[in-house]
Design an enzyme around this catalytic site. Structure first.
Site, PDB file in Angstrom:
ATOM      1  N   GLU A   1      47.108   3.821 -10.467  1.00 16.13           N
ATOM      2  CA  GLU A   1      46.342   4.648 -11.408  1.00 16.13           C
ATOM      3  C   GLU A   1      46.782   4.299 -12.823  1.00 16.13           C
ATOM      4  O   GLU A   1      47.965   4.396 -13.144  1.00 16.13           O
ATOM      5  CB  GLU A   1      46.567   6.131 -11.126  1.00 16.13           C
ATOM      6  CG  GLU A   1      46.061   7.081 -12.206  1.00 16.13           C
ATOM      7  CD  GLU A   1      44.599   6.872 -12.576  1.00 16.13           C
ATOM      8  OE1 GLU A   1      44.291   6.838 -13.782  1.00 16.13           O
ATOM      9  OE2 GLU A   1      43.769   6.754 -11.643  1.00 16.13           O
TER      10      GLU A   1
ATOM     11  N   SER B   1      44.423  12.969  -9.240  1.00 14.07           N
ATOM     12  CA  SER B   1      43.698  14.043  -8.541  1.00 14.07           C
ATOM     13  C   SER B   1      43.406  15.230  -9.451  1.00 14.07           C
ATOM     14  O   SER B   1      43.745  16.375  -9.152  1.00 14.07           O
ATOM     15  CB  SER B   1      44.505  14.526  -7.321  1.00 14.07           C
ATOM     16  OG  SER B   1      44.742  13.461  -6.433  1.00 14.07           O
TER      17      SER B   1
ATOM     18  N   CYS C   1      35.615  17.682 -14.399  1.00 16.27           N
ATOM     19  CA  CYS C   1      34.570  18.687 -14.626  1.00 16.27           C
ATOM     20  C   CYS C   1      35.120  19.928 -15.326  1.00 16.27           C
ATOM     21  O   CYS C   1      34.370  20.668 -15.962  1.00 16.27           O
ATOM     22  CB  CYS C   1      33.929  19.096 -13.309  1.00 16.27           C
ATOM     23  SG  CYS C   1      33.212  17.729 -12.369  1.00 16.27           S
TER      24      CYS C   1
ATOM     25  N   ASP D   1      32.635   7.635  -8.632  1.00 17.61           N
ATOM     26  CA  ASP D   1      31.697   7.367  -9.719  1.00 17.61           C
ATOM     27  C   ASP D   1      31.376   5.892  -9.913  1.00 17.61           C
ATOM     28  O   ASP D   1      30.516   5.551 -10.720  1.00 17.61           O
ATOM     29  CB  ASP D   1      32.251   7.922 -11.035  1.00 17.61           C
ATOM     30  CG  ASP D   1      32.356   9.445 -11.040  1.00 17.61           C
ATOM     31  OD1 ASP D   1      31.879  10.063 -10.073  1.00 17.61           O
ATOM     32  OD2 ASP D   1      32.919   9.997 -12.004  1.00 17.61           O
TER      33      ASP D   1
ATOM     34  N   TYR E   1      18.718  39.738   1.909  1.00 19.83           N
ATOM     35  CA  TYR E   1      18.099  40.609   0.909  1.00 19.83           C
ATOM     36  C   TYR E   1      18.817  41.949   0.833  1.00 19.83           C
ATOM     37  O   TYR E   1      19.119  42.581   1.853  1.00 19.83           O
ATOM     38  CB  TYR E   1      16.623  40.880   1.219  1.00 19.83           C
ATOM     39  CG  TYR E   1      16.107  42.101   0.477  1.00 19.83           C
ATOM     40  CD1 TYR E   1      15.936  42.056  -0.904  1.00 19.83           C
ATOM     41  CD2 TYR E   1      15.850  43.303   1.148  1.00 19.83           C
ATOM     42  CE1 TYR E   1      15.510  43.175  -1.610  1.00 19.83           C
ATOM     43  CE2 TYR E   1      15.422  44.430   0.458  1.00 19.83           C
ATOM     44  CZ  TYR E   1      15.256  44.368  -0.926  1.00 19.83           C
ATOM     45  OH  TYR E   1      14.850  45.468  -1.624  1.00 19.83           O
TER      46      TYR E   1
ATOM     47  N   ARG F   1       5.861  29.735  -2.042  1.00 17.08           N
ATOM     48  CA  ARG F   1       4.511  30.248  -1.758  1.00 17.08           C
ATOM     49  C   ARG F   1       3.497  29.679  -2.739  1.00 17.08           C
ATOM     50  O   ARG F   1       2.399  29.258  -2.349  1.00 17.08           O
ATOM     51  CB  ARG F   1       4.510  31.777  -1.832  1.00 17.08           C
ATOM     52  CG  ARG F   1       5.245  32.465  -0.700  1.00 17.08           C
ATOM     53  CD  ARG F   1       5.287  33.971  -0.897  1.00 17.08           C
ATOM     54  NE  ARG F   1       3.972  34.579  -0.802  1.00 17.08           N
ATOM     55  CZ  ARG F   1       3.749  35.881  -0.981  1.00 17.08           C
ATOM     56  NH1 ARG F   1       4.755  36.694  -1.275  1.00 17.08           N
ATOM     57  NH2 ARG F   1       2.540  36.381  -0.868  1.00 17.08           N
TER      58      ARG F   1
END
Length: 465
Positions: A44, A50, A54, A296, A439, A455
């Site tokens: 690395e 790690s 984001c 990536d 719901y 719909r």
């Protein structure tokens, strides 16, 4: 010079890149094979392993208090699991024919060749940094790594002025604009597109535009940056477009990323139209039995359009790593593809999308209907029922769901997961209308907004067939 393959008694897995895909692959391979069977060596070039790229905007904005909260597993933790992770060590060359890599210790400058039996390429992506005058001036920042985030925070803490310009209005640009507002900066976002968030259709991007202006952010769309001006001390002082000049004490680049495949290209490995590595379903680099790639730096199959895409997301990178580690460790796994799901936010506004935009559908040669509905996140009579707008694309004749975009208040963003599952299953919008969703008034109207859109899309498709 390291040992040759012939002189070793166990296999060696070399991993290039110590973030999500690379270290997930190393960890999964270690679960399947112990150190007496498989040696794992990872390189690395940065200072952290790690970590969550984001999360950087939320760290900059103060929502995440400490940098270390963004680190999922430290180098010491990886080494404790018999993964030889070498930090601040950059791989300079891949010798595919010879089965070896050349690395350089960035502290000492020492270089060494290391042989491998199996290779994982997880070199990630690099921020787009256009060759503009002044782009490398002090005060101009990309935000790809934790080192980048720390450098930006350091600049913000020692800069006397409070004017910031963000170049680009994708996910990172929008999130960084909000972070800078939270830090008390006056923020201008310069965007070359019609509206922010080009991952949305412009009509949905307009809703994001309005929300950003509501935060006090100045949005400048349809604008191309031509240069960055500096003051006598060399630091940034303004961003210039063809039509205007915007004063800046700090500039953040949010133009997007490109696959980091310089090493792979030099080694003759196959790249796609977006310059990402091409792999099979097992994440093997095409044409190479013992080389895998993920994260990536790769292109993946879009399950909706059937084409290869480059999508830089940590969710995919971790899944790629799991698949690669399983295969490199002697097991078997596949990564079938993606539908392009993403979610973000601007203050209280949640932004989500999955599947194809209108221009994606046109590019794929699909004929479709698009519908847009407005609804609420909860029953209308329940307190704090926030508005949301849902846009849905459906294929003509078949009624197959092609894509969904959602912009709205609390409870809007994660509804996109319903559509992501429907896309993965190849459902029609008519079939979606009968989904048995949960719901209760605090969570949804009787007809969930996704079902209302389905719909309407069903009716639109029927009316044209």
């Amino acid at each position: 010079m390291s040992m040759s393959r012939a002189s070793r008694t166990k296999e060696r897995l070399v991993v290039v890149g110590g973030d999500a895909a690379g270290m997930s692959a190393a960890s999964q391979a270690r679960r399947l094979k112990g150190p007496d069977e498989l040696e794992i060596l990872a390189f690395e070039r940065g200072s952290f392993s790690s970590f969550s790229a984001c999360g950087i905007p939320y760290w900059v904005g103060g929502d995440v208090a400490d940098r270390d909260q963004l680190i999922a597993r430290s180098p010491q933790e990886h080494r404790a699991r018999d993964i030889d992770l070498r930090m601040r060590t950059e791989v300079m060359e891949l010798d595919v024919e010879g089965g070896r890599v050349r690395s350089r210790d960035l502290e000492s400058g020492a270089e060494v060749w290391t042989a491998y039996d199996k290779l994982v390429i997880a070199t990630g992506a690099r921020p787009v940094r256009p060759p503009l005058p002044g782009i490398d001036a002090p005060g101009v920042h990309g935000v790809q790594t934790l080192d980048d985030g720390q450098a930006l925070i350091d600049t913000l803490s020692r800069t006397a002025g409070r004017r910031a310009v963000v170049i680009g209005a994708g996910y990172i640009g929008v999130e960084m604009a909000e972070a800078l507002i939270k830090r008390g900066y006056g923020v201008t976002v310069v965007n070359r597109g019609r509206e922010p968030m080009s991952t949305l259709d412009p009509d949905m991007g307009r809703l994001v535009h309005e929300a950003m202006e509501g935060l006090g952010i100045t949005m400048v769309n349809d604008a191309e940056v031509t240069k960055i001006l500096t003051s006598e001390d060399g630091r940034v002082r303004a961003v210039v477009t063809e039509d205007a000049e915007y004063p800046a004490d700090v500039v953040v680049l949010g133009i997007g990323v490109r696959p980091e495949t310089t090493l792979a290209e030099a080694a003759g490995l196959p790249l796609g139209d977006h310059d990402g590595l091409l792999t099979d379903l097992a994440m093997r680099v095409r044409g190479h039995e013992n080389i895998w790639a993920g994260g990536d730096c790769v292109e993946v199959l879009d399950l909706v359009s059937g084409r290869e895409r480059h999508i830089a997301l940590g969710t995919h990178a971790n899944k790629h790593g799991q698949v690669i580690g399983s295969n490199a460790g002697g097991g078997y796994a596949t990564f079938p593809g993606v539908v392009g799901t993403a979610v973000s936010k601007v203050c209280e506004l949640e932004i989500a999308r999955t599947g194809l935009r209108e221009k994606d559908a046109h590019r794929a040669g699909l004929r479709f209907e698009s519908v847009t509905i407005e609804s609420t996140s909860r029953a209308g009579y329940y307190p704090d029922a926030g508005l949301m707008t849902v846009k849905m694309l459906a294929e003509l004749r078949t009624g197959r769901l092609l894509g969904v975009q959602i912009v709205g208040r609390e409870g809007a963003g994660k509804r996109v997961d319903i559509a992501a599952v429907a896309l993965t299953a190849g459902m029609t919008v008519e079939r979606m209308t009968s989904l048995d969703l949960g719901y209760a008034p605090p969570f949804s109207p009787v007809w969930d907004p996704i079902l209302v859109a389905a719909r309407k899309a069903t009716a639109a498709v029927r009316s044209t067939t």
